[in-house]
Design a protein around this motif. Structure first.
Motif, short mmCIF file in Angstrom:
data_model
loop_
_atom_site.label_atom_id
_atom_site.label_comp_id
_atom_site.label_asym_id
_atom_site.label_seq_id
_atom_site.Cartn_x
_atom_site.Cartn_y
_atom_site.Cartn_z
N THR A 218 -4.30 8.53 7.80
CA THR A 218 -3.94 7.79 6.60
C THR A 218 -2.61 7.07 6.74
OG1 THR A 218 -5.11 9.41 5.26
CG2 THR A 218 -3.56 8.01 4.11
N VAL A 219 -1.66 7.68 7.43
CA VAL A 219 -0.31 7.11 7.46
C VAL A 219 -0.08 6.17 8.65
CG1 VAL A 219 0.59 9.15 6.30
CG2 VAL A 219 0.64 9.04 8.79
N GLU A 220 -1.06 6.01 9.51
CA GLU A 220 -0.82 5.24 10.73
C GLU A 220 -0.48 3.78 10.46
OE1 GLU A 220 -4.12 5.77 13.29
OE2 GLU A 220 -3.38 7.65 14.13
N ALA A 221 -1.10 3.19 9.45
CA ALA A 221 -0.88 1.76 9.17
C ALA A 221 0.30 1.53 8.24
CB ALA A 221 -2.15 1.16 8.57
N ILE A 222 1.08 2.57 7.97
CA ILE A 222 2.18 2.46 7.01
C ILE A 222 3.51 2.66 7.73
CG2 ILE A 222 3.21 3.39 4.90
CD1 ILE A 222 0.39 4.39 4.16
N GLU A 223 4.39 1.68 7.64
CA GLU A 223 5.75 1.84 8.15
C GLU A 223 6.50 2.80 7.23
OE1 GLU A 223 8.02 -1.63 9.00
OE2 GLU A 223 6.23 -2.86 9.34
N GLN A 224 7.12 3.81 7.82
CA GLN A 224 7.80 4.82 7.02
C GLN A 224 9.27 4.89 7.40
OE1 GLN A 224 5.30 8.55 6.65
NE2 GLN A 224 4.19 7.48 8.27
N HIS A 225 10.12 4.75 6.38
CA HIS A 225 11.56 4.74 6.58
C HIS A 225 12.21 5.75 5.66
CE1 HIS A 225 10.93 0.89 8.69
NE2 HIS A 225 10.09 0.61 7.70
N VAL A 226 13.29 6.34 6.12
CA VAL A 226 14.00 7.32 5.30
C VAL A 226 15.48 6.95 5.21
CG1 VAL A 226 14.37 8.88 7.28
CG2 VAL A 226 14.50 9.77 4.94
N VAL A 332 1.70 12.30 1.49
CA VAL A 332 0.62 11.50 2.10
C VAL A 332 -0.16 10.77 1.02
CG1 VAL A 332 -1.54 11.63 3.41
CG2 VAL A 332 0.44 13.01 4.10
N HIS A 333 -0.46 11.46 -0.07
CA HIS A 333 -1.20 10.81 -1.16
C HIS A 333 -0.38 9.70 -1.80
CE1 HIS A 333 -4.36 13.64 -0.67
NE2 HIS A 333 -3.68 14.67 -1.10
N ARG A 334 0.91 9.93 -1.94
CA ARG A 334 1.78 8.91 -2.54
C ARG A 334 1.79 7.64 -1.70
NH1 ARG A 334 7.50 11.81 -4.30
NH2 ARG A 334 6.73 13.15 -5.99
N ILE A 335 2.11 7.77 -0.42
CA ILE A 335 2.26 6.55 0.38
C ILE A 335 0.90 5.90 0.64
CG2 ILE A 335 4.36 7.45 1.44
CD1 ILE A 335 2.80 7.72 4.07
N GLY A 336 -0.19 6.65 0.40
CA GLY A 336 -1.52 6.07 0.55
C GLY A 336 -1.84 5.02 -0.49
N ARG A 337 -0.95 4.82 -1.48
CA ARG A 337 -1.15 3.74 -2.46
C ARG A 337 -0.95 2.38 -1.80
NH1 ARG A 337 -4.39 5.62 -4.52
NH2 ARG A 337 -4.10 7.19 -2.92
N THR A 338 -0.25 2.33 -0.67
CA THR A 338 -0.05 1.07 0.04
C THR A 338 -0.79 1.15 1.38
OG1 THR A 338 1.62 -0.52 0.81
CG2 THR A 338 2.10 1.80 1.16
N GLY A 339 -0.74 0.08 2.16
CA GLY A 339 -1.42 0.09 3.45
C GLY A 339 -2.93 0.10 3.33
N ARG A 340 -3.48 -0.68 2.37
CA ARG A 340 -4.93 -0.69 2.14
C ARG A 340 -5.51 -2.06 2.47
NH1 ARG A 340 -6.87 2.90 -2.82
NH2 ARG A 340 -5.83 4.81 -2.25
N ALA A 341 -6.81 -2.08 2.60
CA ALA A 341 -7.57 -3.33 2.79
C ALA A 341 -7.02 -4.15 3.95
CB ALA A 341 -7.55 -4.15 1.50
N GLY A 342 -6.73 -3.46 5.06
CA GLY A 342 -6.29 -4.17 6.25
C GLY A 342 -4.85 -4.61 6.24
#
Length: 400
Positions: A218-226, A332-342
């Protein structure tokens, strides 16, 4: 079992036309795996997260089965019952069924609490083919004699783990005890804790199990920064980030309802179009906030974990974890709101020193170390673009 197109799944022509009408050309993995089993009347356990296409995975076989039904539905009767933990998820499921059933004569309705029940009672009076419901309101209407559950032939329990988290399992069992034993039952859940597995054994008969999209994918297509930042400095950091117009449609997660209200008000005072959504808001206020956000009139939606699952808003560019959740699965569920539909989504996490253990747990679960951004001025300023046109950045190791 896997199929590359909807035709090979065995769906009827009216459903294929509806799928084509709405631009659905290829089944998602959960659809390809689940639909053939469901068309053959098997009970099913589906392990899949929101955004994987699971609503269509269970709706299409139900629509096909009910379209073949010739018996007359009695007054107040229901053929298919879909239980959802939240009003928002129930409405989203209803929207999907409305699209998929347009070329059929089947009728559906959605019922939930927090609004007047008279229109819902009227919708049920003649009988309804597909009923999408939250447990509390359904129990109320059943106790009043406004709906019959002894006619149900298909049962779907969606977001079962969320049902458990929200304390609805007792209500769910009350409802299931009113259903006929002869029925097709489906349970969908993002995770399978022991309590949900026990529930599955109770309500399903020799189920087929299908599983797609584990957490790490799920998180692979999402850039994650802290950002390592004190709680006192989080709001200033957020306002600084929001100076970038690339943050066009943003969901900000807080730990509490009060915190969501306070932050949305502070952002509004700073001239940033923002609203809050959480369980203490009225149903009308929540729907209004969502509608404004979807329409682009509200740029920032501040939410609690109620919004983290079951809501599908297109083209969310960024997710900000203003407060880190104490359960890594919630992240994981939170950031899954973005990174959708390609699209490649971007997620920011604000980590106070007291939240370091939460960050460690998140990175252990996702196996993706978050990229540390030392200062607000160094925030990445890329707009999310289709993944096909954008090279995926390699994650950086978190600074010691």
């Amino acid at each position: 079992m896997n199929s590359s197109d909807f035709v090979s799944l065995g769906l009827a022509e009216p459903l294929l036309h509806s799928l084509k009408d709405h631009g659905f050309t290829r089944p998602t993995p959960i659809q390809a795996k689940a639909i053939p089993h469901l068309l053959e009347d098997h009970d099913l356990i589906g392990i899949a997260q929101t955004g994987t296409g699971k609503t269509a995975a269970f709706s299409l076989p139900i629509l096909q089965h009910l379209s073949e039904e010739t018996s007359r539905l009695p007054a107040k009767g229901v053929r298919a019952l879909i239980l959802a933990p939240t009003r928002e998820l129930a409405l989203q499921i209803g929207d999907t069924i409305a699209k998929l059933s347009r070329r059929t004569k089947l009728r559906h309705t959605v019922i939930f609490g927090g609004v007047g029940q008279n229109p819902q009672v009227q919708a049920l009076a003649r009988g309804i083919d597909i009923l999408v419901a939250t447990p509390g309101r359904l129990i109320d209407l059943s106790n009043q004699g406004a709906v019959r559950l002894d006619t149900v032939t298909h049962l779907v329990l969606d977001e079962a783990d969320r049902m458990l988290d929200m304390g609805f399992i007792h209500d769910v069992m009350k409802i299931i005890n009113k259903l006929p034993e002869q029925r097709q039952s489906m349970l969908f859940s993002a995770t399978m804790p022991k309590e949900v597995a026990k529930l599955a054994r109770t309500i399903l008969w020799e189920p087929v199990s299908v599983e797609v999209t584990p957490e790490v994918v799920t998180v692979e297509a999402i850039e994650q920064h802290v950002y390592h930042v004190s709680t006192a400095d989080k709001r200033a950091l957020l306002e600084s980030l929001l100076k970038d117009p690339g943050l066009a449609r943003v969901v900000v997660f807080t730990r509490t309802k009060h915190g969501a209200n306070r932050l949305a008000g502070q952002l509004a005072k700073a001239g940033i179009a923002a609203d809050a959504i959480h369980g203490n808001k009225s149903q009308n206020a929540r729907q209004r906030a969502l509608a404004q956000f979807k329409a682009g009139n509200v740029r920032v939606l501040v939410a609690t974990d109620l919004f983290a699952r079951g809501i599908d808003v297109a083209e969310i560019t960024h997710v900000v974890n203003f407060d880190l959740p104490n359960e890594p699965e919630s992240y994981v569920h939170r950031i899954g709101r973005t990174g959708r539909a390609g699209r490649a989504g971007i997620a920011y996490a604000f980590c106070d020193p007291s939240e370091r253990s939460y960050l460690t747990a998140i990175e252990r679960l996702t196996r993706v170390p978050l990229t540390v951004v030392p200062h607000a001025s160094q925030a990445p300023r890329r707009d999310p673009r289709p993944v096909a046109n954008q090279a995926r950045p390699q994650p950086k190791r978190r600074a010691a």
